[in-house]
Design a protein around this motif. Structure first.
Motif, short mmCIF file in Angstrom:
data_model
loop_
_atom_site.label_atom_id
_atom_site.label_comp_id
_atom_site.label_asym_id
_atom_site.label_seq_id
_atom_site.Cartn_x
_atom_site.Cartn_y
_atom_site.Cartn_z
N ALA A 13 0.83 -1.21 0.00
CA ALA A 13 0.00 0.00 0.00
C ALA A 13 0.86 1.26 0.00
O ALA A 13 0.57 2.22 -0.71
CB ALA A 13 -0.93 0.00 1.21
N VAL A 14 1.93 1.26 0.78
CA VAL A 14 2.82 2.42 0.83
C VAL A 14 3.52 2.60 -0.51
O VAL A 14 3.68 3.72 -1.00
CB VAL A 14 3.85 2.27 1.97
CG1 VAL A 14 4.86 3.42 1.93
CG2 VAL A 14 3.15 2.24 3.32
N ALA A 15 3.92 1.50 -1.14
CA ALA A 15 4.57 1.58 -2.45
C ALA A 15 3.62 2.17 -3.50
O ALA A 15 4.04 2.96 -4.35
CB ALA A 15 5.05 0.20 -2.87
N ILE A 16 2.37 1.80 -3.45
CA ILE A 16 1.38 2.32 -4.40
C ILE A 16 1.14 3.80 -4.17
O ILE A 16 1.13 4.61 -5.11
CB ILE A 16 0.05 1.55 -4.29
CG1 ILE A 16 0.19 0.14 -4.87
CG2 ILE A 16 -1.08 2.30 -5.01
CD1 ILE A 16 -1.03 -0.73 -4.67
N GLU A 17 0.94 4.19 -2.91
CA GLU A 17 0.56 5.55 -2.58
C GLU A 17 1.73 6.52 -2.53
O GLU A 17 1.54 7.73 -2.71
CB GLU A 17 -0.19 5.58 -1.23
CG GLU A 17 -1.49 4.79 -1.21
CD GLU A 17 -2.55 5.45 -2.08
OE1 GLU A 17 -2.36 6.60 -2.51
OE2 GLU A 17 -3.58 4.81 -2.32
N GLY A 18 2.94 6.01 -2.25
CA GLY A 18 4.08 6.91 -2.09
C GLY A 18 4.01 7.75 -0.84
O GLY A 18 4.72 8.74 -0.70
N SER A 19 3.16 7.35 0.11
CA SER A 19 2.94 8.12 1.33
C SER A 19 2.36 7.21 2.40
O SER A 19 1.42 6.46 2.13
CB SER A 19 1.97 9.27 1.05
OG SER A 19 1.41 9.79 2.23
N ILE A 20 2.92 7.28 3.60
CA ILE A 20 2.41 6.46 4.70
C ILE A 20 1.02 6.93 5.11
O ILE A 20 0.13 6.12 5.40
CB ILE A 20 3.39 6.51 5.90
CG1 ILE A 20 4.67 5.73 5.53
CG2 ILE A 20 2.75 5.90 7.15
CD1 ILE A 20 5.74 5.77 6.60
#
Length: 306
Positions: A13-20
């Motif tokens: 999920a973090v890889a997809i969004e680029g944001s925690i």
């Protein structure tokens, strides 16, 4: 050493969004919890998956390799959900959240979905295209109806409608005697104009620019409702998309000659790509498919944003 699947889902999920923070909203967990899970994954395996922690987060070389694997893994997981969902069907107590920049099409989608699932809970939020895509990205909506959204591999797109602008005039205006109007007549009119971010304004300005014409004058009224009332009062004329022209005895709408046959605007039903085959989204797309023949203009090819 076996990988913790929940930690891997966090990484994905973090890889997809680029944001925690965005990934936390996507997974519906707190940001500190997500940060701890990501840290635990890295420490457990002694690896660095992101170069730093400031957004936009960038994958390390190892992180890119892991992301390629996690994409295949969670795509397979979606396939499993699809298979089991087909066997189970959609829950009667389903909750559908829609974000839309086109209220008329949102209403049609809601009506179609409600007919199929009378006990479903349905909510709608209305905003511009940028706002509804942000709501989808941040997990605040299940699907969006968006006009000319930016292409993004995070999302899946299905064409819903194509439309052209028409000119709205006060009912007593002499030009209402014509069945259609050439764009050059705008030279003699006061144009009541939407806000700068309006898709209607962008399209109408493009049409005028291509024709090399400008209105006699401009009054900025910003909202669709204010422009409509100003036209009814005889302040000037205005542009609307044909699907945004409710019956009003005070106003006449006329098509503009020479516009692109497939429309100045293309609207899509948009969802997160990794949810495209879920039972809920499949049902939404069935309803959307039934609405496609209502498009005022021929639709663009299916499967990608214009």
């Amino acid at each position: 050493m076996a990988v913790n699947l929940q930690h891997l889902r966090t990484f994905h999920a973090v890889a997809i969004e680029g944001s925690i923070s965005r990934a936390a909203r996507r997974l519906n967990v707190s940001q500190p919890t997500l940060s701890q899970q990501l840290k635990a994954l890295e420490e457990r395996h002694g690896v660095t998956l992101f170069d730093g922690r400031k957004p936009p987060l960038r994958l390390s070389a190892l992180g890119r390799d892991l992301f390629a694997i996690s994409q295949r893994l969670f795509a397979a997981s979606t396939d499993v959900d699809e298979l089991l969902g087909e066997a189970r069907g959609l829950d009667a107590s389903v909750n559908l959240r829609i974000a839309s920049d086109s209220p008329p099409y949102a209403a049609r989608l809601i009506a179609g979905f409600h007919r199929r699932h009378v006990d479903a809970s349905i909510s709608l939020r209305v905003g511009n295209a940028r706002e509804v895509i942000a709501a989808l990205r941040e997990g605040q909506a299940d699907v969006a109806i968006a006009s000319d959204p930016p292409g993004d591999p995070l999302f899946a797109y299905e064409p819903l409608f194509a439309d052209n602008v028409v000119l709205a005039l006060q009912a007593g205006h002499p030009l209402t005697a014509e069945a259609s109007l050439p764009i050059h007549i705008i030279r003699d009119e006061i144009l009541l104009r939407r806000e700068a971010s309006s898709r209607t304004r962008v399209a109408s300005e493009r049409v005028m620019s291509v024709a090399g014409v400008e209105p006699r004058g401009v009054i900025d009224m910003h909202t669709r409702e204010a422009v409509r009332e100003g036209i009814a009062l005889g302040l000037g004329v205005g542009f609307f998309y044909s699907s945004e022209c409710p019956p009003d005895q005070r106003i006449a709408y006329r098509p503009i000659e020479g516009l692109r046959p497939n429309g100045e605007l293309n609207g899509y039903v948009v969802c997160l790509a990794d949810r495209r085959r879920s039972a809920l989204i499949r049902e939404v797309m069935v309803v959307a498919e039934a609405l496609r023949p209502l498009s005022p203009c021929p639709l663009a090819p299916r499967g990608a944003a214009a």
